[in-house]
Design an enzyme around this catalytic site. Structure first.
Site, PDB file in Angstrom:
ATOM      1  N   MET A   1      -4.271  12.689   4.142  1.00 31.10           N
ATOM      2  CA  MET A   1      -5.568  11.909   3.257  1.00 31.10           C
ATOM      3  C   MET A   1      -6.225  11.924   3.486  1.00 31.10           C
ATOM      4  O   MET A   1      -7.176  11.114   3.412  1.00 31.10           O
ATOM      5  CB  MET A   1      -4.444  10.035   3.676  1.00 31.10           C
ATOM      6  CG  MET A   1      -3.570   9.791   2.837  1.00 31.10           C
ATOM      7  SD  MET A   1      -2.676   8.688   2.667  1.00 31.10           S
ATOM      8  CE  MET A   1      -1.657   8.750   4.521  1.00 31.10           C
TER       9      MET A   1
ATOM     10  N   LYS B   1       1.256   5.793  -5.853  1.00 33.36           N
ATOM     11  CA  LYS B   1       1.163   5.906  -4.707  1.00 33.36           C
ATOM     12  C   LYS B   1      -0.028   7.226  -4.446  1.00 33.36           C
ATOM     13  O   LYS B   1       0.029   8.071  -3.582  1.00 33.36           O
ATOM     14  CB  LYS B   1       1.823   6.110  -3.475  1.00 33.36           C
ATOM     15  CG  LYS B   1       3.261   4.692  -3.745  1.00 33.36           C
ATOM     16  CD  LYS B   1       2.348   3.640  -3.107  1.00 33.36           C
ATOM     17  CE  LYS B   1       2.961   2.932  -3.063  1.00 33.36           C
ATOM     18  NZ  LYS B   1       2.267   2.113  -1.682  1.00 33.36           N
TER      19      LYS B   1
ATOM     20  N   ASP C   1       7.104   8.161  -5.559  1.00 35.39           N
ATOM     21  CA  ASP C   1       5.904   8.059  -5.740  1.00 35.39           C
ATOM     22  C   ASP C   1       5.585   8.856  -6.738  1.00 35.39           C
ATOM     23  O   ASP C   1       5.928  10.246  -6.939  1.00 35.39           O
ATOM     24  CB  ASP C   1       4.987   8.515  -4.328  1.00 35.39           C
ATOM     25  CG  ASP C   1       5.692   7.513  -3.442  1.00 35.39           C
ATOM     26  OD1 ASP C   1       6.331   6.689  -3.567  1.00 35.39           O
ATOM     27  OD2 ASP C   1       5.748   8.105  -2.331  1.00 35.39           O
TER      28      ASP C   1
END
Length: 533
Positions: free
Chosen positions: A169, A60, A38
């Site tokens: 996130m 990602k 990632d």
């Protein structure tokens, strides 16, 4: 890991510092043939990855282009079926918001063998590294972890009842998160911490309440971040080191501002396999370090000359090793040919530099000769020939010199030959220029955020300039170097800095990484003293 049958390892990389990875993960990385990782993984820090490993970045990172999940699945299956040992390196833990289910299903469908290796999730590591406990007998008897990638999908009415919330996130949706929490009954005075880049030198923390955190972070890029909400945030004041206690609004940096390099961003241009040690030295002095590998170390185009020399080791009188790479590559090949250090019985070994000597000692061997100055010229001048320094080589003296395939050290070979020695040069490794600039380094250069650039060899200077020329997306002003300190490890590297960059600000007095670190600290201290007058 054996190469008879392919296997995929889904490995958790932890929060960003390779020192926080598991022992099992380190071992697997050191044997990887294919690495699919990632964008949040800090590749320059993972010094255990073999130079021959194929590396594939799949994105990602929030808000940035990423490889489609179907394509990632295909890459895993394809490389496994080719018999490769594949590491699928994921940020944090593979099973915490890691989309591992889709990849595992694809592997099972294709009949591929796989194994999942746990990692430390940033949901746990970020609060800990910021000095915030997630549980407390009074303030927090439980906590919940969630992704706020789609805040509308969360059950906010239930979540506000939980004492401590950990949100991943959520940086881009901070306003929506704060609105939902207050709408469903959370107090505007409820404490909140936002931890960006946890476990990295550039880690930052914003502390506040639900009523003021959006204002505090206005205009800031918060991704990647972990958000902690709850009364436990207040405990940070009592649980961190006293000199780091700082409850100001924005931001709290983890680096100690009293250290000599605090506030300085330093670009390190060493190879991936060698940058970690130097970066650690600089970080210990308070610097923010960005790694921009300007060298890629790999095997030579052919092993035949070195293999031939190894087969005739007993005919040599001296072995000269002038770099850490030469030591490691020589002994790796020695082992590959079924031999070990015992094959060097009766052969004297000369090395250049402390680091090279340390590398040799890691193979349980002591150098017979180290020149007083850590440069190759000093080796010739002080070589212990018969008759002492300045003498000549004994009759039929034969020297083995494993070196980089591209050559160099011509003066060393010429002068040893002039002394009567027969010098056999053999390529032991290849030193190439990377294809691209590391994204984080590209961004720092573009934004003129770099204060100091370090060079530990002439080759890194040449490759650095080449990378700048080959990066059309990088637009630098003509005078961009005026505000940047150029630091060199020694005279030869300094010449390259002057010739190619047109300047040199710092040269190490002792031609080692310690010497370079000391020289940078001395320069920064003097510079700050001068500007404070």
């Amino acid at each position: 890991m054996k190469n008879h049958k392919g296997k995929v390892y889904l490995v958790g990389a932890g929060p960003g510092d390779c020192n926080l990875m598991t022992v099992r993960s380190h071992k697997l990385l050191s044997q990887a043939e294919v690495l699919i990782y990632d964008a949040l993984i800090d590749i320059p820090q993972l010094e255990l990855i073999p130079a021959t490993c194929r590396k594939i970045e799949v994105g990602k990172r929030g808000g940035k282009p990423s490889t489609q999940q179907q394509e990632i699945n295909r890459l895993l299956v394809e490389n496994c079926q080719l018999g490769k040992q594949v590491i699928r390196l994921k940020s944090g833990d593979p099973f915490i918001f890691g989309r591992s289910s889709s990849e595992i299903q694809a592997l099972i469908t294709a009949g591929c063998e796989f194994e999942v290796i746990p990692g430390i999730s940033s949901a746990l590591a970020a609060p800990l590294l910021a000095g915030i406990p997630l549980t407390d007998p009074v303030m927090s008897r439980c906590f919940a972890v969630m992704s706020a990638h789609e805040p509308d999908a969360l059950e906010w009415e239930a979540l506000v009842q939980i004492e401590t919330l950990v949100i991943l996130m959520g940086g881009r949706n901070l306003s929506e998160i704060i609105w939902q929490l207050q709408k469903h009954g959370r107090s505007p005075e409820n404490p909140i911490a936002i931890i960006r880049d946890c476990g990295r030198p550039e880690q930052q923390i914003w502390l506040g309440t639900l009523s003021n955190i959006v204002h505090q972070t206005a205009g800031q890029s918060l991704s990647p971040c972990v958000i902690v909400i709850g009364e436990v945030v207040r405990l940070r004041e009592y649980l961190i080191q006293p000199e780091s206690t700082n409850m100001i609004d924005t931001p709290v940096t983890i680096n100690n501002s009293k250290l000599p390099l605090a506030g300085k961003t330093i670009l390190v241009t060493r190879s991936v396999s060698q940058s970690a040690e130097f970066s650690d030295r600089l970080q210990q002095q308070g610097a923010r370090v960005i790694e921009m590998p300007a060298l890629v170390i790999g095997p030579p185009s052919t092993w035949e000359p070195l293999d031939s020399a190894i087969a005739q080791l007993s005919s040599f009188h001296w072995l000269i090793l002038t770099s850490h790479n030469a030591v490691d590559c020589f002994f790796q090949r020695l082992q590959a040919k079924g031999k070990d250090a015992r094959s060097l019985f009766g052969i004297k070994i000369a090395v250049v530099g402390k680091k090279t000597a340390e590398s040799l000692r890691s193979h349980s061997l002591q150098p017979d000769f180290i020149p007083p100055n850590f440069v190759a010229d000093s080796l010739v001048e002080n070589f212990p020939w018969q008759g002492g320094h300045g003498g000549t080589a004994p009759t039929n003296c034969k020297i083995l010199f494993p070196r980089v395939e591209s050559g160099g050290r011509e003066v060393l070979v010429k002068e040893l030959t002039a002394k009567g020695a027969q010098v056999i040069e053999v390529p032991a490794y290849q030193s190439c220029c990377p294809e691209t600039i590391a994204p984080i380094a590209l961004s720092a250069l573009q934004n003129q955020a770099v204060n100091i650039i370090t060079f530990a060899s002439s080759k890194t200077v040449h490759n650095f300039c080449h990378l700048l020329e080959q990066s059309p997306e990088l637009s630098l002003s003509k005078d961009w170097l005026e505000s940047v300190c150029i630091a060199s490890i020694g005279p030869e590297t300094s010449k390259s800095c002057q010739n190619l960059l047109g300047k040199l600000d710092v040269e190490a007095k002792e031609y080692t990484l310690d010497g370079l670190t000391e020289a940078i600290v001395e320069w920064v201290t003097e510079y700050q003293r001068y500007n404070s007058r």
